[in-house]
Design a protein around this motif. Structure first.
Motif, mmCIF file in Angstrom:
data_model
loop_
_atom_site.group_PDB
_atom_site.id
_atom_site.type_symbol
_atom_site.label_atom_id
_atom_site.label_comp_id
_atom_site.label_asym_id
_atom_site.label_seq_id
_atom_site.Cartn_x
_atom_site.Cartn_y
_atom_site.Cartn_z
ATOM 1 N N SER A 84 0.831 -1.212 0.000
ATOM 2 C CA SER A 84 0.000 0.000 0.000
ATOM 3 C C SER A 84 0.861 1.257 0.000
ATOM 4 O O SER A 84 0.528 2.234 -0.680
ATOM 5 N N LEU A 116 -5.656 4.906 1.341
ATOM 6 C CA LEU A 116 -4.604 3.901 1.460
ATOM 7 C C LEU A 116 -3.735 4.170 2.680
ATOM 8 O O LEU A 116 -3.376 3.254 3.429
ATOM 9 N N TYR A 117 -3.386 5.428 2.881
ATOM 10 C CA TYR A 117 -2.569 5.801 4.035
ATOM 11 C C TYR A 117 -3.296 5.487 5.338
ATOM 12 O O TYR A 117 -2.723 4.908 6.258
ATOM 13 N N MET A 142 -5.387 7.831 -2.330
ATOM 14 C CA MET A 142 -4.098 7.717 -1.650
ATOM 15 C C MET A 142 -4.243 7.994 -0.154
ATOM 16 O O MET A 142 -3.605 7.326 0.668
ATOM 17 N N GLY A 147 -5.576 3.347 5.800
ATOM 18 C CA GLY A 147 -5.740 1.908 5.949
ATOM 19 C C GLY A 147 -4.501 1.213 6.472
ATOM 20 O O GLY A 147 -4.572 0.086 6.975
ATOM 21 N N THR A 148 -3.353 1.868 6.393
ATOM 22 C CA THR A 148 -2.120 1.255 6.899
ATOM 23 C C THR A 148 -1.903 1.535 8.372
ATOM 24 O O THR A 148 -0.999 0.967 8.983
ATOM 25 N N SER A 207 2.723 1.447 -3.472
ATOM 26 C CA SER A 207 1.746 1.802 -4.494
ATOM 27 C C SER A 207 1.344 3.274 -4.385
ATOM 28 O O SER A 207 1.188 3.959 -5.394
ATOM 29 N N MET A 208 1.205 3.758 -3.158
ATOM 30 C CA MET A 208 0.838 5.160 -2.957
ATOM 31 C C MET A 208 1.929 6.081 -3.482
ATOM 32 O O MET A 208 1.646 7.075 -4.154
#
Length: 128
Positions: A80, A123-124, A120, A126-127, A83-84
């Motif tokens: 993630s 995604l951030y 993005m 989600g980490t 990819s971001m």
């Protein structure tokens, strides 16, 4: 899905092998597009004009892909995050298009850029 597949490939193959096969497949796809879509209509739509930018773009794209595959080769790399960072290139492309190439339709492209940046951010988040 692409990032997961790339990470899976990096478990069994080295970076240069994945890079070479990616370039072969990319060339084949572009050759099909060139032969069947562009070449028959090139005189009416967009005739080819050589610029040295073609070489520079090619070198930088290959280098960027190699760095991406290299980052995924580490066992602890998070897909993630990698990819971001890879997708953040759209911001640079948007700004260069607006400042240097005087792109048209910036408003509609800014909406698309916003949606990519929003993805993005998710995604951030989600980490964490």
């Amino acid at each position: 899905m692409s990032g997961l597949y790339d990470k899976h490939l990096m478990k069994g193959l080295d970076v240069m092998t994945v890079q070479v096969w990616f370039n072969v497949y990319q060339c084949l796809i572009m050759l099909v597009i060139l032969l069947f879509l562009w070449y028959p209509r090139r005189k009416h739509t967009t005739p080819f004009v050589w610029h040295w930018n073609i070489v520079f773009i090619s070198v930088f794209l290959v280098a960027a892909d190699w760095i991406y595959f290299y980052a995924l080769s580490f066992p602890d790399s998070m897909i993630s995050i990698v990819s971001m960072i890879r997708r953040s290139n759209v911001l640079v492309t948007f700004m260069a298009g607006a400042l240097f190439f005087h792109e048209k339709n910036l408003k509609s492209k800014a909406i698309d850029l916003f949606l990519v940046l929003l993805g993005m951010i998710f995604l951030y988040l989600g980490t964490k």
